[in-house]
Structures are given as structure tokens and as C-alpha cells.
Design a protein around this motif. Structure first.
Motif, PDB file in Angstrom:
ATOM      1  N   HIS A  81       0.864  -1.198   0.000  1.00  0.00           N
ATOM      2  CA  HIS A  81       0.000   0.000   0.000  1.00  0.00           C
ATOM      3  C   HIS A  81       0.896   1.243   0.000  1.00  0.00           C
ATOM      4  N   ASP A  82       1.761   1.324  -1.019  1.00  0.00           N
ATOM      5  CA  ASP A  82       2.660   2.478  -1.142  1.00  0.00           C
ATOM      6  C   ASP A  82       2.169   3.327  -2.308  1.00  0.00           C
ATOM      7  N   LEU A  83       3.005   4.244  -2.779  1.00  0.00           N
ATOM      8  CA  LEU A  83       2.542   5.171  -3.814  1.00  0.00           C
ATOM      9  C   LEU A  83       2.084   4.435  -5.073  1.00  0.00           C
ATOM     10  N   ILE A  84       2.835   3.407  -5.489  1.00  0.00           N
ATOM     11  CA  ILE A  84       2.456   2.681  -6.702  1.00  0.00           C
ATOM     12  C   ILE A  84       1.219   1.814  -6.436  1.00  0.00           C
ATOM     13  N   GLY A  85       1.198   1.149  -5.289  1.00  0.00           N
ATOM     14  CA  GLY A  85       0.046   0.312  -4.944  1.00  0.00           C
ATOM     15  C   GLY A  85      -1.239   1.122  -4.895  1.00  0.00           C
ATOM     16  N   LYS A  86      -1.154   2.358  -4.354  1.00  0.00           N
ATOM     17  CA  LYS A  86      -2.349   3.200  -4.248  1.00  0.00           C
ATOM     18  C   LYS A  86      -2.855   3.625  -5.626  1.00  0.00           C
ATOM     19  N   ALA A  87      -1.962   3.681  -6.616  1.00  0.00           N
ATOM     20  CA  ALA A  87      -2.380   4.096  -7.951  1.00  0.00           C
ATOM     21  C   ALA A  87      -2.845   2.906  -8.784  1.00  0.00           C
ATOM     22  N   VAL A  88      -2.219   1.755  -8.600  1.00  0.00           N
ATOM     23  CA  VAL A  88      -2.466   0.617  -9.495  1.00  0.00           C
ATOM     24  C   VAL A  88      -3.535  -0.347  -8.964  1.00  0.00           C
ATOM     25  N   ALA A  89      -3.515  -0.653  -7.662  1.00  0.00           N
ATOM     26  CA  ALA A  89      -4.456  -1.646  -7.118  1.00  0.00           C
ATOM     27  C   ALA A  89      -5.921  -1.272  -7.396  1.00  0.00           C
ATOM     28  N   PRO A  90      -6.316   0.011  -7.217  1.00  0.00           N
ATOM     29  CA  PRO A  90      -7.723   0.356  -7.519  1.00  0.00           C
ATOM     30  C   PRO A  90      -8.069   0.133  -8.998  1.00  0.00           C
ATOM     31  N   ARG A  91      -7.126   0.458  -9.883  1.00  0.00           N
ATOM     32  CA  ARG A  91      -7.375   0.248 -11.317  1.00  0.00           C
ATOM     33  C   ARG A  91      -7.579  -1.228 -11.595  1.00  0.00           C
ATOM     34  N   LEU A  92      -6.695  -2.056 -11.009  1.00  0.00           N
ATOM     35  CA  LEU A  92      -6.763  -3.495 -11.254  1.00  0.00           C
ATOM     36  C   LEU A  92      -8.074  -4.074 -10.723  1.00  0.00           C
ATOM     37  N   SER A  93      -8.549  -3.514  -9.598  1.00  0.00           N
ATOM     38  CA  SER A  93      -9.802  -3.957  -8.998  1.00  0.00           C
ATOM     39  C   SER A  93     -10.951  -3.807  -9.992  1.00  0.00           C
ATOM     40  N   VAL A  94     -10.974  -2.674 -10.700  1.00  0.00           N
ATOM     41  CA  VAL A  94     -12.032  -2.448 -11.691  1.00  0.00           C
ATOM     42  C   VAL A  94     -11.820  -3.353 -12.902  1.00  0.00           C
ATOM     43  N   ARG A  95     -10.574  -3.463 -13.332  1.00  0.00           N
ATOM     44  CA  ARG A  95     -10.274  -4.250 -14.541  1.00  0.00           C
ATOM     45  C   ARG A  95     -10.639  -5.723 -14.346  1.00  0.00           C
ATOM     46  N   LEU A  96     -10.325  -6.259 -13.164  1.00  0.00           N
ATOM     47  CA  LEU A  96     -10.577  -7.686 -12.912  1.00  0.00           C
ATOM     48  C   LEU A  96     -11.901  -7.930 -12.185  1.00  0.00           C
ATOM     49  N   LYS A  97     -12.603  -6.834 -11.842  1.00  0.00           N
ATOM     50  CA  LYS A  97     -13.816  -6.928 -11.009  1.00  0.00           C
ATOM     51  C   LYS A  97     -13.533  -7.743  -9.750  1.00  0.00           C
ATOM     52  N   ALA A  98     -12.418  -7.436  -9.112  1.00  0.00           N
ATOM     53  CA  ALA A  98     -11.996  -8.140  -7.901  1.00  0.00           C
ATOM     54  C   ALA A  98     -12.001  -7.134  -6.756  1.00  0.00           C
ATOM     55  N   GLY A  99     -12.627  -7.492  -5.645  1.00  0.00           N
ATOM     56  CA  GLY A  99     -12.716  -6.594  -4.495  1.00  0.00           C
ATOM     57  C   GLY A  99     -11.331  -6.245  -3.956  1.00  0.00           C
ATOM     58  N   LEU A 100     -11.142  -4.964  -3.601  1.00  0.00           N
ATOM     59  CA  LEU A 100      -9.840  -4.501  -3.109  1.00  0.00           C
ATOM     60  C   LEU A 100      -9.906  -4.237  -1.605  1.00  0.00           C
TER      61      LEU A 100
END
Lengths: 313, 246
Positions: A88-107
Motif C-alpha cells: 500500500h505504497d505510492l504505486i500500490g495506491k495508484a495501481v491496485a484500484p485500477r486493477l480492482s475495476v479491470r478484474l472486477k476483484a474486491g480490493l
């Protein structure tokens, strides 16, 4: 299958090792996906922390969250990942939410521990004043792990490293310049933090705080008023509206401990407070307290640390 | 430039945090709601500055119930032109982001701004999710934002430093400290806010990806150990042997 993303552009950070260790605790088969220039020998050591395989894309620099998301989503599909772990660092905060939408996987953003028996995962809420248990309802899940929540553990041996390229597509963000102050420890990753506030009376008095940080190998931080009046740079401001940190040791000098400041530091494992005012609210949140004048106490403490460090060698 | 600013409500920063219904719900008793500081101080004020310099329109959007309109009026009083309320309980970040993305899709914004996170859930999720849902670039934790025609120049925080980047609009940006200074609404703004357009939009159906099952308070700290200011060797000894942190 567990997929762990780490940023290895500047080598393997402690939070990267924590993230791989966390992945291993979730499942036996852990693939790591990374980008950037770390050499294969270094990446293969991730096997010691639980990775079975590392996949690296050297054509992605990690500066564009959209490009990185496409890369990770594509690898997730190839390896059949059901859980993707980030720091949950600068990159994680930017990428994990995007991936959540892309994969429809809860974050689960900012996890502080491994899943409980009922499958829920704890996160800090209300700026660290409480914890929430989050349940993921979708078939796959994404977890971003708050740095310094678990310790890296060596459990295995070196693993194989596989190169990939082109899965991220083109980057839309163009980097113009990068400024990194040399030799400073980034605050969110620091295990030891020395912080000071208005009690120091002026920016010219920070020398002794920087000395202490150097002696301890700590990062420096400050309170909000001090950043607002320009005594210290904004990126040092810890608190509710600044950086939230959870180091092993937080030493606060001349900071009264307003509720907004506490919200940014109450995840610290041990808190030392030095203040002239015995009624300062910060003492209620402290493990060790010293009532005294910073200009006398801090030089004395620095001497004591010097003596201790000398005895260690 | 058409700018959309995403606004969330959050409890006043001095609010007491407590839970009810067997620790499954935030106790709103006596809690004063404000516009989430990051959304207000940085995202909204910067949007207004961009409009003042180069023209355009600033729309604020929030996902929430009718009771949240007081918070919306506050944002309008600071200077937004119009407000949109998507009439639903913002169940989680994914739900909220998809609602906002659906609204944005049919309204052609050049720039979508969010605060870096809310001060109650601290997830830092909604901005990135909106960007992915709209397939737009996302620049997170920006500390500066300048507009030159259809290109944005931003300064953002990176591990241990700052970076200047450029990106073409449309884009999504999450705003952090340094972006702008807080503005206090004046009487004229407060009066004008009462008559500014506030559109209520029905939500779209979105699956529940996550849910908060329960809350707990952190363990109470044991009492502070006071140390003689003359004896810093003792503190070092305790930090080494008792706390084991150095």
C-alpha cells in the motif's frame, strides 16, 4: 494462485520483501510480477521469501499506472491468479484500484494483517483511530499491504526469473524530471522516525534533530504547523492531512500531540515524547515521556545514543 | 475546461470515533460532517483556480443521501458552479467510483479531480477506479497541477522525492497537500450556493465487491513511563532492552 506485484526499480525494498512474505502466507504457489531494471540474480533471491517464479518486464518503467495495470492484469490472467497482493505504497495506491475495476476483484486497501478465520481482513479506518474488518464478495481479490505490518521471512531458496515484454502497451504519462534528495530515508518506509514541531522555535534549530536522525539511521518528520509556515518541507508533515506512518520508533520533540497529528502516527510501535509542558496531550499516547527543554534534552539524548552506538561496535 | 470534482463527506477531524449495532456501524451521534478536507482544500480549490485563470466550468459530484446536501452546499459556497448528487449509499469505493464514472461518461469532462483519500476510510481507491472505468490516465498524489491547452503538467510525490510529469486531457488526478490553499466561503458565496443547480441522479446497479463486516478500537495504550530528563542513558537503555527498537 497468488500473484504479488513489487516495484524493483531501486532494488528490493523492505516493503517488497514484506509483500512477498505476505503472499506466501496466503498460499503455497506465489508468482511475483515486477518491472524495471533489477538484475535476474537479485530477483531470484525473492524465492527465499516464498516466490516460486518471478516475471519481469523491463520495458515498463512503472511511472504510468494504466500501463502497469495492463501488465499485471495480463500476467494475472496467464497464471490464473485468484489473489493479487500489492504494497500500500505510492504505486500500490495508484495501481491496485485500477486493477480492482479491470478484474472486477474486491480490493482490501491498506491491510494490516493476514486474513482472519472468517476470511475478513483488517484495515485501519478513521485515520488509525479504529480498525475495520473487510470481507471480499467477489471470486478474486486484491490486497494492498500497509508497509511495516509484517516482517519479511526467509522460507525457501532462489527461484527462476522469466522475462516478458509488451504486455503493458504504451505509456500515456511522460516524465519530464525526477528529483530525489540524496541520502534521505523515505518517510513511509522508515523504521525509525525523529520528528519535531513548533517547540523548536525556528528552522535554524533543526540541526540537533537531523543529528539524532543520522545517529539512529532514522528519517526526519515534522508537525503540520511547522510545514505550513515553511520551516520544513511539506513531504515531512505527518498527521491526518499529511503522511500516515507506522515506524517501530517515533520520537516527537516539541509537538503537543493534537488529535490530527496523532491520527498520522498512532500506528507507531513505540512513541517517545519530549515536551516542556507536562500537560501536553501527546504524553497520553506515549510509551516513554520526558518533561524538559528540548534544547537541553535532545543534545543529552544524542550523546547517550552516540555512547550506545560506540559500545555496540 | 470542464472539470468534475469528486466530493465525499467525512466526520469533522475532532470527532470521537465510536461504533454501534454490535460494532458494525459508525456511531453518527453528535458527529458533524464536513467536506473531506483533501477534496475541499486541494481538489476543489485548484479546480476553481484553473477556471478563474482560463475559463470553464466546475461541477461537483457526490454519492450520498439527501441529508448530505448541507455538505454539497458548502462546496458550492466555496465556488463550484453546479452540483450532482447520485442518490445512493456509498457502500464501498468500487460502488462509488462506478457511479461517478457512469455519470462522467455521458458528460464529457476534460479533467476529473479527487482528494488523495478520505479521512474516514483512507483507502485512496476511488480516483484510480474512476480512471480505469473510463480508461483514462491517472496521476495520483499530485502536489501541483497546471493546464496548458489540452496538456497537463503535474508534480507528484514518488518514493523519496518528487517528479514532474505531462499527460494529455482527459485525465483523472488525485490531489494532495501543496496543490492549493484552503478557502473560507464568504457571505456572497453562501447566498449564491442556495440557488445554484443541484441535480439528483439515480444510481446504476453495481455488484458489491467488498463490505465492512465489523469495527474494533485499538488496544488502549499502557500508561506512559516518565524518564528523568537528566538521564538520557536510561531512555536509550529502555529503547534497546525493553522496547527493542534500537
Amino acid at each position: 494462485m497468488i500473484l504479488v506485484y513489487i516495484n524493483s526499480t531501486n532494488g528490493l525494498s523492505k516493503s517488497a520483501l514484506e509483500t512477498v512474505t505476505y503472499g506466501k502466507k496466503l498460499g503455497a504457489d506465489v508468482t511475483v510480477v515486477t518491472n524495471g531494471g533489477a538484475n535476474a540474480d537479485l530477483l531470484s533471491t525473492l524465492g527465499e521469501y516464498g516466490a516460486s517464479k518471478v516475471i519481469v518486464d523491463r520495458s515498463v518503467d512503472g511511472e504510468d499506472a494504466q500501463q502497469l495495470t495492463r501488465l499485471i492484469a495480463s500476467v494475472a490472467q496467464t497464471v490464473g491468479a485468484t489473489t493479487v497482493v500489492f504494497s500500500h505504497d505510492l504505486i500500490g495506491k495508484a495501481v491496485a484500484p485500477r486493477l480492482s475495476v479491470r478484474l472486477k476483484a474486491g480490493l482490501v486497501a491498506g491491510a494490516i494483517s493476514t486474513p482472519e478465520a472468517d476470511g475478513t481482513i483488517k484495515v485501519n479506518v478513521f485515520s488509525g483511530k479504529a480498525m475495520g474488518a473487510v470481507k471480499v464478495n467477489s471470486a478474486s481479490r486484491i490486497i494492498s499491504l500497509l508497509p511495516n505490518s509484517i516482517q519479511p521471512e526467509k522460507t525457501g531458496a532462489e527461484c527462476s526469473v522469466e522475462e516478458t515484454s509488451g504486455q503493458g502497451g504504451a505509456a500515456a504519462i511522460k516524465v519530464i524530471s525526477t528529483k530525489k534528495p540524496e541520502g534521505e530515508i523515505p518517510l513511509p518506509e522508515a523504521e525509525l522516525v525523529v520528528s519535531a514541531g513548533r517547540g523548536l522555535k525556528g528552522p535554524e534549530n533543526w540541526g540537533m534533530i537531523e543529528d539524532m536522525a543520522k545517529l539512529l539511521g532514522a528519517a526526519t518528520a515534522c508537525s503540520r504547523p511547522v510545514a505550513d509556515i515553511g520551516w520544513r518541507p511539506h513531504h515531512e508533515h505527518v498527521g491526518q492531512t499529511g503522511v500516515a506512518i507506522r515506524p517501530n520508533l517515533y520520537i516527537a520533540v516539541g509537538i503537543s500531540g493534537a488529535i490530527q497529528h496523532l491520527a498520522g502516527v498512532n500506528g507507531s510501535k513505540v512513541i517517545v515524547v519530549i515536551n516542556t509542558d507536562p500537560e501536553a496531550p501527546f504524553f497520553k499516547a506515549a510509551d516513554y515521556g520526558i518533561v524538559g527543554d528540548a534544547f537541553e534534552v535532545v543534545p543529552r539524548l544524542n550523546e547517550a545514543i552516540k555512547k550506545f552506538k560506540a559500545a555496540q561496535h | 475546461m470542464k472539470i468534475l470534482v469528486c466530493i465525499s463527506k467525512s466526520p469533522d477531524t475532532t470527532s470521537k470515533v465510536a461504533f454501534t449495532d454490535g460494532n458494525t456501524k459508525f456511531d453518527e451521534n453528535g458527529v458533524q460532517y464536513i467536506v473531506n478536507p483533501y477534496d475541499e482544500w486541494y481538489a476543489l480549490v485548484r479546480a476553481l483556480e484553473i477556471k478563474e485563470a482560463g475559463g470553464g466550468q466546475v461541477t461537483i459530484v457526490t454519492v450520498g443521501a439527501a441529508a448530505d446536501e448541507a455538505v454539497i452546499r458548502k462546496a458550492l459556497a466555496i465556488g463550484a458552479d453546479e452540483a450532482v448528487r447520485i442518490d445512493a449509499d456509498p457502500k464501498d469505493a468500487y460502488f462509488t467510483a462506478i457511479q461517478i464514472a457512469e455519470y462522467a461518461k455521458s458528460n464529457g469532462f476534460d479533467l476529473i479531480l479527487t482528494g488523495k483519500e478520505t479521512i474516514n476510510y483512507n483507502g485512496s481507491q476511488v480516483g484510480g477506479m474512476i480512471a480505469e472505468a473510463l480508461d483514462l490516465p491517472f496521476i495520483s498524489l499530485a502536489e501541483k497541477l497546471d493546464v496548458n491547452g489540452s496538456s497537463l503538467t503535474l508534480e507528484r510525490e514518488i518514493a523519496g522525492g518528487v517528479q514532474v510529469v505531462e499527460v494529455a486531457t482527459p485525465a483523472v488526478v488525485s490531489c494532495a497537500k501543496g496543490m492549493a490553499e484552503q478557502r473560507i466561503p464568504n457571505m456572497r458565496g453562501i447566498m449564491a450556493a442556495r440557488t445554484k443547480p443541484l441535480t439528483v441522479v439515480a444510481p446504476v446497479a453495481v455488484e458489491d465487491l467488498t463490505s465492512y463486516v465489523s469495527y474494533t478500537m485499538p488496544n488502549a495504550k499502557s500508561a506512559v513511563k516518565m524518564i528523568n530528563p537528566e538521564n538520557m542513558d536510561e531512555l536509550v537503555e529502555l529503547l534497546h532492552n525493553e522496547a527493542k527498537v534500537i
